[in-house]
Design an enzyme around this catalytic site. Sequence first.
Site, PDB file in Angstrom:
ATOM      1  CG  ASP A 189       5.344   0.572   0.452  1.00 27.47           C
ATOM      2  OD1 ASP A 189       5.436  -0.192  -0.511  1.00 27.47           O
ATOM      3  OD2 ASP A 189       5.578   0.228   1.634  1.00 27.47           O
ATOM      4  CG  PHE A 190      -0.380  -2.573  -0.203  1.00 27.56           C
ATOM      5  CD1 PHE A 190      -1.615  -1.949  -0.060  1.00 27.56           C
ATOM      6  CD2 PHE A 190      -0.270  -3.911   0.173  1.00 27.56           C
ATOM      7  CE1 PHE A 190      -2.713  -2.641   0.452  1.00 27.56           C
ATOM      8  CE2 PHE A 190      -1.359  -4.604   0.684  1.00 27.56           C
ATOM      9  CZ  PHE A 190      -2.584  -3.974   0.811  1.00 27.56           C
ATOM     10  CG  ASP A 191       2.750  -5.745   1.351  1.00 27.13           C
ATOM     11  OD1 ASP A 191       2.036  -6.507   2.010  1.00 27.13           O
ATOM     12  OD2 ASP A 191       2.707  -5.665   0.105  1.00 27.13           O
ATOM     13  CG  ASP A 245       7.643  -0.801   4.782  1.00 25.83           C
ATOM     14  OD1 ASP A 245       7.285  -0.706   3.584  1.00 25.83           O
ATOM     15  OD2 ASP A 245       7.828  -1.887   5.354  1.00 25.83           O
TER      16      ASP A 245
END
Length: 262
Positions: free
Chosen positions: A34-36, A216
Amino acid sequence: MKQSQDPKKLPSAIENLEVLKKKFSTNKPLIFLDFDGTLAPIVENHEDAGMDNETKEIVKQLSENYAIAVVSGRGLSDVRNKVGLQDIYYAGSHGFEIAGPNNFEKDNEEAQKMLPVFDEIEEKLQEKLSAIEGVRFERKKFTLAIHYRQVSEEKISEFHSIIENVVEEYPKLHKGDGKKVVEIKPNIEWHKGKAVNFLRKELSTATNPFSIYLGDDTTDEDAFREMGNGYGILVGEHGNDSYADYRVENITEVKRFLKELL
Ligand SMILES: O=P(O)(O)OC[C@H]1O[C@H](O[C@H]2O[C@H](CO)[C@@H](O)[C@H](O)[C@H]2O)[C@H](O)[C@@H](O)[C@@H]1O
């Protein structure tokens, strides 16, 4: 069927590194990130988010040895620019737009038909939410994020009611939640988990390839839930139970974990 549980009860991936590394030495995982909140810290303005140089270098080095995909709620071109690697796969707009090396591109066809509906609802919401200070719009190709990180506490319930009332007029769309953000998405049985399953077939010839997914947010739960042969690793907490198999505390631990795979 997988059961969700209190994230505090999940075993720590860092404390179990030796066991995991042993597993990875015989089963080379596909890596989904995932990124953010996983590769990039959560910041006040969505435009300002980014990976630090160390994380960039770790992901770059990993991509030389592993098949990697970054799976994000961000628009495809946005997340691709922020990660900056050409030779890996990306799923943007929560999996509705997928791309990879050699000009591989796969947009969700049903979502494609909804683009005019997104233009319409965006215009309507821009107008209805204009009186609430701090609201920020982020249009992705197939989803629309409306951020409220900068909206004052007393205005937040009004913010949600306005969006709920408008979305009710659009049965082809539905409202999801993230960290201080409301996401309007196509009302289609497609999400990060489905995109990961699609990518697993693209990235491996095995029937059920071993994979790990680090994320997250609540939207990453769709991927954790769908993890067949593999491990979901939750970064921090998102306030609900989790389908992940392990946890890491924060982005610093994400880096530590990923470094161990190099
Ligand atoms: O799936 P992800 O890669 O985790 O993307 C989820 C959303 O992330 C971004 O918003 C979040 O991060 C911002 C920057 O730190 C923060 O300001 C915001 O409050 C968070 O919700 C992104 O802007 C969204 O488009 C993504 O859907």
